[in-house]
Motif scaffolding. Structure first.
Motif, short mmCIF file in Angstrom:
data_model
loop_
_atom_site.label_atom_id
_atom_site.label_comp_id
_atom_site.label_asym_id
_atom_site.label_seq_id
_atom_site.Cartn_x
_atom_site.Cartn_y
_atom_site.Cartn_z
N THR A 69 0.96 -0.98 0.00
CA THR A 69 0.33 0.04 0.04
C THR A 69 0.84 1.35 0.21
OG1 THR A 69 -1.72 -1.22 1.18
CG2 THR A 69 -1.84 1.24 1.18
N GLU A 84 -0.49 10.23 -8.88
CA GLU A 84 -1.93 9.56 -9.30
C GLU A 84 -1.67 7.98 -9.54
OE1 GLU A 84 -2.03 12.81 -9.73
OE2 GLU A 84 -3.60 13.21 -8.07
N SER A 87 -1.17 5.95 -6.53
CA SER A 87 -2.25 5.64 -5.53
C SER A 87 -3.42 6.13 -6.32
CB SER A 87 -2.16 6.30 -4.28
OG SER A 87 -2.07 7.73 -4.17
N ASP A 88 -4.55 6.02 -5.84
CA ASP A 88 -6.01 6.61 -6.31
C ASP A 88 -5.94 8.30 -6.22
OD1 ASP A 88 -7.05 7.25 -4.05
OD2 ASP A 88 -7.77 5.12 -3.57
N GLU A 89 -6.83 8.56 -6.68
CA GLU A 89 -6.80 10.10 -6.73
C GLU A 89 -7.56 10.72 -5.56
OE1 GLU A 89 -7.97 11.97 -10.45
OE2 GLU A 89 -6.95 10.41 -11.78
N SER A 93 -8.65 7.65 1.46
CA SER A 93 -9.03 6.39 0.69
C SER A 93 -8.75 5.35 2.01
CB SER A 93 -8.39 6.16 -0.43
OG SER A 93 -7.13 5.80 -0.21
N ASP A 95 -7.78 1.01 2.75
CA ASP A 95 -7.38 -0.11 2.30
C ASP A 95 -7.13 -1.43 3.24
OD1 ASP A 95 -6.18 -2.00 0.27
OD2 ASP A 95 -4.16 -1.21 0.27
N ASP A 106 -3.66 11.47 1.38
CA ASP A 106 -2.49 11.96 0.51
C ASP A 106 -2.38 13.35 0.98
OD1 ASP A 106 -1.36 13.35 -1.64
OD2 ASP A 106 -2.70 12.99 -3.14
#
Ligand SMILES: [Fe+2]
Length: 263
Positions: A69, A84, A87-89, A93, A95, A106
């Motif tokens: 991760t 990006e 990791s996602d935007e 988030s 996991d 982030d």
């Protein structure tokens, strides 16, 4: 017991030695057979796609096992901007792996396109999202918050930071809402894992559910990473695993200056 490894600030692309070091770290992680690995930002040094591709190649054995991760760091926002891709935007988030619930923040921002403006960003809205995420954590799982930037003031590292502190520039400062983040997650979270500062640190905020706040430091220069053993929120002190003898002692000395020595 599950075992979680924490690395940070790989700075792939800074020097050829960083790539050699990363390869040794991955070999060691596979030998240790840890359950999961977190990397808290600055995976790349200049935010270049070529550096991101080096990451994919070096960490392929662990990525294929879905054992990694990542949260982005300020350096990943520079250059081509690979945050990006890593990791996602989403700013916040979640996991999860069996026994481990992770809230990924982030803490980078557009101003990080300038490597000098390296400070992070954390706003009230993001703290709200962390609150909401924690509401969804399964009972009996260890909980970790991952982010790149440090949440409390830490000693100055190097001349640039000394100047920044002296003149009140923000780039070496802790996250503005870092302490508020700790206040909100204390008693609900077991680990806050970060990087950004290259000298490793660890502190424990006591309580009914102790909160361990750990900075991994610059793993590729240290040649070492921590492994936390955990089960149902019971987390041991991080055990250092040395992947290799550091190849550049003078730089290591600098990184460790003023820090408790690695055991
Ligand atoms: Fe950083």
């Amino acid at each position: 017991m599950y075992r979680l490894a924490h690395l940070s600030d790989l700075h792939l692309g800074e020097r050829p030695e960083h790539l050699v070091a990363a390869r040794a770290l991955v070999r060691s992680l596979l030998e240790e057979d840890v359950d999961h690995v977190v990397v808290t930002g600055d995976v790349t040094h200049s935010g270049l796609v070529a550096e991101y591709e080096a990451w994919l190649e070096l960490f392929a054995p662990l990525l294929a096992l879905k054992k990694v991760t990542v949260v982005p760091g300020n350096h990943d926002r520079a250059g081509d901007g690979v945050a990006e891709l890593l990791s996602d935007e989403l700013r916040v988030s979640v996991d999860g792996r069996e026994g481990l619930f992770m809230v990924c923040i982030d803490s980078t921002a557009p101003h990080n396109r300038s490597t000098f403006r390296s400070h992070g960003d954390l706003c009230e809205q993001m703290l709200g999202a962390v609150d909401e995420a924690l509401e969804r954590a399964p009972q009996g799982w260890t909980r970790a918050v991952l982010l790149h930037h440090h949440v409390t003031p830490l000693p100055v590292e190097g001349l640039g930071e000394w100047f920044a502190e002296r003149f009140g520039w923000p780039h070496a400062a802790e996250l503005p809402l870092g302490r508020e983040l700790l206040r909100r997650v204390q008693g609900r979270v077991d680990l806050v894992l970060h990087g950004h500062k290259h000298v490793p640190r660890e502190q424990v905020l006591d309580g009914a559910r102790p909160l361990r706040v750990a900075n991994a430091g610059c793993s590729t220069v240290l040649g070492a990473y921590r492994v936390f053993s955990h089960h149902a929120g019971q987390v041991t002190a991080g055990r250092w695993v040395h992947a290799f003898a550091p190849t550049r002692p003078p730089l290591l000395e600098r990184v460790l200056h003023g820090s408790p020595a690695l055991p």
